[in-house]
Design a protein around this motif. Structure first.
Motif, short mmCIF file in Angstrom:
data_model
loop_
_atom_site.label_atom_id
_atom_site.label_comp_id
_atom_site.label_asym_id
_atom_site.label_seq_id
_atom_site.Cartn_x
_atom_site.Cartn_y
_atom_site.Cartn_z
N SER A 88 0.81 -1.21 0.00
CA SER A 88 0.00 0.00 0.00
C SER A 88 0.86 1.29 0.00
O SER A 88 0.61 2.21 -0.76
CB SER A 88 -0.89 -0.06 1.23
OG SER A 88 -1.89 0.86 1.16
N VAL A 121 -4.61 3.61 -1.45
CA VAL A 121 -5.50 3.82 -0.30
C VAL A 121 -5.77 2.43 0.27
O VAL A 121 -6.07 1.50 -0.48
CB VAL A 121 -6.83 4.48 -0.73
CG1 VAL A 121 -7.79 4.54 0.43
CG2 VAL A 121 -6.57 5.86 -1.27
N GLU A 122 -5.65 2.29 1.59
CA GLU A 122 -5.79 0.97 2.17
C GLU A 122 -7.19 0.43 1.87
O GLU A 122 -8.18 1.12 2.09
CB GLU A 122 -5.58 1.01 3.69
CG GLU A 122 -4.20 1.51 4.09
CD GLU A 122 -4.19 3.02 4.35
OE1 GLU A 122 -5.02 3.71 3.75
OE2 GLU A 122 -3.37 3.46 5.16
N VAL A 158 -11.34 -0.04 10.42
CA VAL A 158 -10.77 1.30 10.27
C VAL A 158 -9.91 1.65 11.48
O VAL A 158 -8.84 2.22 11.35
CB VAL A 158 -11.89 2.35 10.06
CG1 VAL A 158 -11.30 3.74 10.04
CG2 VAL A 158 -12.64 2.07 8.78
N ARG A 194 -10.25 0.64 4.23
CA ARG A 194 -10.94 1.89 4.56
C ARG A 194 -12.29 1.99 3.86
O ARG A 194 -13.15 2.76 4.26
CB ARG A 194 -10.10 3.10 4.14
CG ARG A 194 -8.93 3.33 5.02
CD ARG A 194 -8.50 4.78 5.00
NE ARG A 194 -7.18 4.88 5.64
CZ ARG A 194 -7.01 4.93 6.96
NH1 ARG A 194 -8.04 4.89 7.77
NH2 ARG A 194 -5.80 5.00 7.45
N ILE A 195 -12.43 1.26 2.78
CA ILE A 195 -13.65 1.36 1.99
C ILE A 195 -14.44 0.06 2.12
O ILE A 195 -13.88 -1.01 1.87
CB ILE A 195 -13.31 1.60 0.50
CG1 ILE A 195 -12.23 2.65 0.34
CG2 ILE A 195 -14.55 1.96 -0.29
CD1 ILE A 195 -12.66 4.04 0.64
N HIS A 196 -15.66 0.17 2.51
CA HIS A 196 -16.48 -1.04 2.68
C HIS A 196 -17.77 -0.93 1.90
O HIS A 196 -18.31 0.15 1.71
CB HIS A 196 -16.81 -1.23 4.17
CG HIS A 196 -15.60 -1.49 5.00
ND1 HIS A 196 -15.23 -2.73 5.41
CD2 HIS A 196 -14.65 -0.64 5.46
CE1 HIS A 196 -14.11 -2.66 6.11
NE2 HIS A 196 -13.73 -1.40 6.15
N GLY A 247 -12.69 6.44 7.22
CA GLY A 247 -13.21 5.28 6.50
C GLY A 247 -14.51 5.63 5.80
O GLY A 247 -15.17 6.61 6.16
N VAL A 248 -14.85 4.85 4.79
CA VAL A 248 -16.11 5.06 4.07
C VAL A 248 -16.83 3.73 4.01
O VAL A 248 -16.22 2.69 3.75
CB VAL A 248 -15.83 5.57 2.63
CG1 VAL A 248 -17.12 5.65 1.83
CG2 VAL A 248 -15.15 6.92 2.65
#
Lengths: 314, 66, 60
Positions: free
Chosen positions: A190, C6-7, C35, C10-12, B61-62
């Motif tokens: 990453s 971007v890790e 997160v 972080r996005i779900h 976070g999203v």
């Protein structure tokens, strides 16, 4: 490649004389070497300006968006795929087009030639060799060594849709690893990826040449120009630059044909294909989809299939 | 410095997850307080730029849920 | 986004029906934990000052 030109001119003149089309879009010699420019021939005499060589990398499908005339267009493999995408997206009618298909052997990357010396006076070609004349320079080079990156791995050099072909179809590469460049980045961690893209975009001046050269970028108002709400800043803040490139790539998902027009147009030499390539590979891996190969199938991102992959959903 | 609390922006579909969140509230269930809910009319309204806008404005976070 | 560094955690994305409040709570916990494990986001954040980390500490 250069031997195509007689046939191109002959067909163009014929369809103009027969009033099959109102104009033919092709290339003419640019003002500097290796920079052929689009040429809109409306009369038979205009056609005499047409050229065809290894510097016709601009994607002419870009000039079709929303046109109402009957148009003849000279199209390489990638151009025809973009024409198919345009037809699917209702940006042009198939009936209005007369496609003069050109089997393509790849286009020369002018940056590779420019790297040889400060000022290039003339670049001519004969078969598989390119003769470069410049300041203290007079060299014969192999065409294959000068090709654009996307052309070296191209597997669709032949037009997928055409009314007439100017020559026999060319042989298609079968021994290349098409996704080697994407795999290289996928293998990174990453942090490494983040700094890789940091380096890549450091030079970007936000001129939007990539957007303008891209046949897919035809939105009346681009998201970067929207002001209510304003999604991103207009300056060279690195987050804004990244947002622009990232979202532009997203808009090309499932549509990009990897014609290389964006990277070719970039004045600072950023290869922004690395963004679109990943999405292209994903579309291929997940949906077996390659953009612009057929008029009969809707793209995967605007249809639903019961067997669509969904492992990433909780 | 106190313990760091993540900021998570949740884009919830009005008809699905937003309803679930409502039901969870009515049923007095406990769930982490770090979620900021944005109700969208349908997950189809979601756009990659919303996710980016959230991160740009400092979200950690999203979460998109239909 | 993971491709750009971007890790991915972080996005779900999830599907939860309006009757599945228990699933909602479970996923909410999972997302928060994922997160939290990553720590504060430093990527794709539009910087608001010379050093954002200082701002964070002040806010905390």
């Amino acid at each position: 490649m250069i031997d195509y030109i007689d046939k191109i001119k002959q067909i163009s003149k014929q369809i103009l004389t027969d009033c099959r089309v109102d104009m033919v879009i092709g290339f003419r010699q640019g003002t500097v070497p290796m920079m052929n420019e689009p040429c809109f021939a409306k009369t038979v005499d205009d056609v005499d300006a047409f050229v065809w060589d290894s510097h016709c990398g601009i994607n002419l499908a870009n000039y079709l968006t929303g046109r109402k005339e009957k148009i003849g267009i000279i199209a390489k493999g990638c151009d025809t795929r973009n024409i198919v995408t345009h037809i699917i997206e209702n940006k042009i009618d198939r009936d209005r087009l007369y496609i003069i298909g050109v089997p393509c052997r790849g286009m020369v990357d002018r940056r590779k030639v420019n790297a040889l010396c400060d000022s290039i006076y003339e670049v001519t070609e004969q078969g598989d060799t390119v003769k470069v004349t410049g300041e203290n320079l007079d060299r014969q080079l192999a065409r294959a060594d000068l090709l654009q990156e996307n052309c070296t791995t191209c597997v669709h050099p032949n037009p997928v849709i055409y009314d007439e072909l100017v020559a026999d179809e060319v042989e298609v590469h079968t021994d290349v690893d098409r996704w080697a460049d994407v795999k290289k980045i996928e293998a990174m961690g990453s942090d490494e990826k983040w700094s890789y893209f940091d380096d890549l975009l450091k030079e970007c001046i936000r001129c939007y040449a990539c957007r303008n050269a891209c046949p897919l970028c035809y939105c009346p108002t681009c998201f970067v120009d929207e002001s209510k709400p304003q999604w991103m800043g207009k300056g060279q803040d690195e987050t804004d630059v990244r947002t622009f490139h990232f979202l532009r790539a997203y808009h090309c998902a499932g549509r990009c044909t990897d014609c290389g027009a964006c990277a070719r147009a970039c004045p600072v030499g950023i290869d922004m294909r690395v963004f679109t390539r990943k999405l292209e590979k994903d579309c291929f891996d997940l949906y077996g989809w390659e953009a612009g190969l057929t008029l009969d199938v809707r793209p995967p991102l605007d249809t639903y299939q019961a067997d669509d992959p969904e492992e990433f959903i909780k | 410095m106190s313990e760091w609390k993540p900021k998570i922006v949740a884009f919830l579909c009005n008809w699905c997850s937003y309803g679930a969140a409502d039901l969870a509230g009515v049923s007095r269930m406990e769930y982490p307080p770090h979620i900021r809910v944005i109700r969208i009319p349908c997950t189809g309204r979601m756009d990659p730029k919303f996710a980016l806008a959230a991160l740009r404005e400092g979200a950690d976070g999203v979460w998109v849920s239909g | 986004m993971a491709h750009m560094g971007v890790e991915s955690e972080r996005i779900h994305l999830s599907w939860v029906s309006s009757a599945e409040s228990t699933k909602f709570v479970r996923v909410a916990k999972e997302v928060t934990e994922a997160v939290r494990a990553l720590g504060p986001n430093r990527r794709f954040v539009k910087s608001q000052g010379p050093d954002r980390s200082l701002n964070d500490e002040k806010a905390a």
